[in-house]
Design a protein around this motif. Structure first.
Motif, PDB file in Angstrom:
ATOM      1  N   ALA A  20      25.457  74.210  -8.119  1.00 51.97           N
ATOM      2  CA  ALA A  20      25.190  74.025  -6.690  1.00 51.97           C
ATOM      3  C   ALA A  20      23.803  73.430  -6.480  1.00 51.97           C
ATOM      4  O   ALA A  20      23.621  72.537  -5.641  1.00 51.97           O
ATOM      5  CB  ALA A  20      25.313  75.359  -5.955  1.00 51.97           C
ATOM      6  N   ARG A  21      22.819  73.881  -7.265  1.00 48.90           N
ATOM      7  CA  ARG A  21      21.472  73.318  -7.169  1.00 48.90           C
ATOM      8  C   ARG A  21      21.466  71.837  -7.543  1.00 48.90           C
ATOM      9  O   ARG A  21      20.819  71.025  -6.891  1.00 48.90           O
ATOM     10  CB  ARG A  21      20.503  74.075  -8.079  1.00 48.90           C
ATOM     11  N   GLU A  22      22.193  71.484  -8.613  1.00 48.75           N
ATOM     12  CA  GLU A  22      22.266  70.081  -9.038  1.00 48.75           C
ATOM     13  C   GLU A  22      22.926  69.225  -7.962  1.00 48.75           C
ATOM     14  O   GLU A  22      22.451  68.123  -7.661  1.00 48.75           O
ATOM     15  CB  GLU A  22      23.044  69.965 -10.352  1.00 48.75           C
ATOM     16  N   LEU A  23      24.011  69.719  -7.391  1.00 50.12           N
ATOM     17  CA  LEU A  23      24.689  68.965  -6.337  1.00 50.12           C
ATOM     18  C   LEU A  23      23.791  68.796  -5.115  1.00 50.12           C
ATOM     19  O   LEU A  23      23.755  67.714  -4.505  1.00 50.12           O
ATOM     20  CB  LEU A  23      25.994  69.658  -5.947  1.00 50.12           C
ATOM     21  N   ASN A  24      23.051  69.847  -4.758  1.00 52.62           N
ATOM     22  CA  ASN A  24      22.118  69.748  -3.631  1.00 52.62           C
ATOM     23  C   ASN A  24      21.021  68.727  -3.919  1.00 52.62           C
ATOM     24  O   ASN A  24      20.628  67.958  -3.037  1.00 52.62           O
ATOM     25  CB  ASN A  24      21.501  71.108  -3.310  1.00 52.62           C
ATOM     26  N   ALA A  25      20.515  68.720  -5.155  1.00 51.42           N
ATOM     27  CA  ALA A  25      19.479  67.753  -5.521  1.00 51.42           C
ATOM     28  C   ALA A  25      20.032  66.325  -5.439  1.00 51.42           C
ATOM     29  O   ALA A  25      19.342  65.417  -4.963  1.00 51.42           O
ATOM     30  CB  ALA A  25      18.960  68.042  -6.930  1.00 51.42           C
ATOM     31  N   GLN A  26      21.274  66.129  -5.894  1.00 55.76           N
ATOM     32  CA  GLN A  26      21.885  64.795  -5.809  1.00 55.76           C
ATOM     33  C   GLN A  26      22.074  64.385  -4.353  1.00 55.76           C
ATOM     34  O   GLN A  26      21.801  63.235  -3.987  1.00 55.76           O
ATOM     35  CB  GLN A  26      23.233  64.780  -6.528  1.00 55.76           C
ATOM     36  N   ARG A  27      22.520  65.307  -3.520  1.00 56.93           N
ATOM     37  CA  ARG A  27      22.696  64.993  -2.095  1.00 56.93           C
ATOM     38  C   ARG A  27      21.361  64.659  -1.441  1.00 56.93           C
ATOM     39  O   ARG A  27      21.259  63.737  -0.638  1.00 56.93           O
ATOM     40  CB  ARG A  27      23.361  66.166  -1.375  1.00 56.93           C
ATOM     41  N   ASP A  28      20.321  65.420  -1.793  1.00 55.37           N
ATOM     42  CA  ASP A  28      18.994  65.154  -1.241  1.00 55.37           C
ATOM     43  C   ASP A  28      18.480  63.787  -1.675  1.00 55.37           C
ATOM     44  O   ASP A  28      17.892  63.054  -0.877  1.00 55.37           O
ATOM     45  CB  ASP A  28      18.006  66.241  -1.659  1.00 55.37           C
TER      46      ASP A  28
END
Length: 179
Positions: free
Chosen positions: A59-67
């Protein structure tokens, strides 16, 4: 109600020693089952925690990619706004102006006055929307801070130092000279 142990003792089929050993084995077996049950419970708890950690990391990786994608979109929008608000006209387009973009040589047609501004470094060429636009050098430098690959050409006006012993000092190469 009499237990099976007591019935076997009365019948004489087993003696007290064997009953005691059987009770000890039963107790050991019970303790092992308790211990392994706890271990199984701990193992399942650890597996659940590990799965939760992996999900949180994903979830952290996906959030970083979205950001990162949102930041790229914001930069692209800023560049598009700067280019559209500060776009300079190319003139009647009768003089070709050659420049390099990566390993390719590109050409735009500009007026003589615009060409002089490009050579002097007052205007810069920026890649935008599949084409090239002319913007003031100050705006091109701001665009280069955000996305250096967008700015194709910024000519920095440097004073030409003339050597004292240069025999060709009187013969200047004109800026509009094309090979």
């Amino acid at each position: 109600m009499v237990s099976l142990q007591e019935q076997l003792l009365k019948a004489g089929l087993v003696d007290k020693k064997k009953v005691k050993l059987a009770n000890q084995e039963k107790s050991k077996q019970h303790k092992i089952e308790l211990r392994t049950g706890v271990e199984k419970q701990n193992a399942s708890r650890e597996a659940a925690l590990e799965a939760q950690r992996k999900n949180a990391e994903r979830a952290r990786e996906l959030n970083a990619q979205r950001d990162a994608a949102a930041a790229q979109k914001a930069v692209a929008a800023q560049i598009a706004q700067m280019v559209t608000t500060n776009r300079q006209p190319k003139g009647n387009g009768d003089i070709p102006y050659n420049f390099t973009m990566g390993t390719r040589i590109e050409r735009i047609h500009v007026s003589g006055k615009v060409r002089d501004h490009l050579v002097a470094g007052r205007l810069a060429i920026v890649a935008h929307g599949g084409g090239f636009e002319l913007v003031p050098r100050v705006i091109a430098e701001k665009i280069a801070e955000r996305a250096p690959e967008s700015v194709v050409r910024v000519t920095k006006a440097a004073p030409q130092a003339v050597e004292e012993d240069d025999p060709y000092a009187d013969f200047k190469i004109p800026d509009d000279f094309t090979w």
